[in-house]
Design an enzyme around this catalytic site. Sequence first.
Site, PDB file in Angstrom:
ATOM      1  N   LYS A 143       4.976   0.143  12.707  1.00 31.76           N
ATOM      2  CA  LYS A 143       4.315   0.876  11.631  1.00 31.76           C
ATOM      3  C   LYS A 143       3.578   2.103  12.157  1.00 31.76           C
ATOM      4  O   LYS A 143       3.515   3.137  11.474  1.00 31.76           O
ATOM      5  CB  LYS A 143       3.368  -0.055  10.883  1.00 31.76           C
ATOM      6  CG  LYS A 143       4.086  -1.218  10.205  1.00 31.76           C
ATOM      7  CD  LYS A 143       3.103  -2.251   9.689  1.00 31.76           C
ATOM      8  CE  LYS A 143       3.830  -3.456   9.103  1.00 31.76           C
ATOM      9  NZ  LYS A 143       2.899  -4.516   8.681  1.00 31.76           N
ATOM     10  N   ILE A 179       0.853  -1.193   0.000  1.00 38.09           N
ATOM     11  CA  ILE A 179       0.000   0.000   0.000  1.00 38.09           C
ATOM     12  C   ILE A 179       0.888   1.243   0.000  1.00 38.09           C
ATOM     13  O   ILE A 179       1.779   1.365   0.836  1.00 38.09           O
ATOM     14  CB  ILE A 179      -0.914   0.019   1.241  1.00 38.09           C
ATOM     15  CG1 ILE A 179      -1.799  -1.236   1.276  1.00 38.09           C
ATOM     16  CG2 ILE A 179      -1.771   1.277   1.274  1.00 38.09           C
ATOM     17  CD1 ILE A 179      -2.594  -1.397   2.560  1.00 38.09           C
TER      18      ILE A 179
END
Length: 379
Positions: free
Chosen positions: A188, A119
């Site tokens: 993340k 992504i």
Amino acid sequence: MVIGLLGLGTVGGGVYNLVNGRTDMSIKYVCCLEKPEGLTAILTSNFDDIVNDPEVDTVVEVMGGLHPAREFAIKAMSAGKNYVTANKLLIAECFQELTALAAEKGVALRCTAAAGGGIPWLTAIERCKRADTITSISGIMNGTTNYIMDTMHRQSVSFSDVLGQAQQLGYAEADPSADIDGKDIQNKCVISANVAFDVLLQKKDVPVFGIRNVTVQDIADFKEHGFCCKLIATAVRRSGKIAAFVEPTLVSGGRLEAAVPSNFNLITFNAENAGRQSYFGQGAGRYPTAYNVVEDLIDVAGGVRSFYTSDFTAAEVDNEMVAHQYYVRFAGTDPWLEELITEKWDCGVITKPVSVAQMHAWAKTAEEQDSQMFLAAIK
């Protein structure tokens, strides 16, 4: 562009194949221990061969781990080479050190695949910030845990059984701790929040509660009340303060997050003008991840010599400013929890709104009484 590639595993093999199909870049060296069949690049086990070759302008690192990746990154950028990596642990742990070094040396440091797999999440944040202000980020950022939760909601299967399925399919490692305990998504979250808010958060300040203890009975409870459980990372900027945390979260069946299947990810930011924007796709895998590495290489080849943002302010996490109700399954006794209960379900209780900071602090103590306890935020 001439590349030195560090690592030729799942992602590295994907990068090698994708780059070999292009005419604007080439891989001169591959640094790994064993020579695979069909390798046309120079094989080396000595990173200095890459650093000392003036023809190599860019290093790609897809080995993973903190060491020797940190040392390689420092050596490469100190030698004036651009550095592209998919290594979320490296970037989260060494964020300030590496971004400062890249700026000092005038080289590109790019890591789009580290916080999104396939992504284009960090580049979406980067683009949004050119004309807007991001106020929050959140989402499903780990394919392994989403596969587990999705399967447990669709089938009456135990956590241990579905984890075994995930390992057989290659979605989970032999040691799945980083995924199921939320450490992977914590990395993340830190990277994403730092880029979105121009701050320098530390991993130790971002609390995590994973999904290791979720049971079939918990899932049945959630479904009966119209909820779906997902492991979600959240970071919020409000009045100059930052909240950031990772926790199982109950979302209503009509929410986008509830519909995310298998090992897919869904990551969202909210901005003052653009509003909500969500990005759905493969958060891991050989070619999805390799694709984003190559996208970074194309940007660098096109002249990008920067990180996603250049202004960083030291910030402390203040999770007192975010409060919501929680589902709690706890076999021990605790007066603080008893006073918060507003409703009892079959397996657990529902609390009044309580701050994220207070609930995560309580959970650490509660686990000493009940190592199998489980909690989930309700949003």
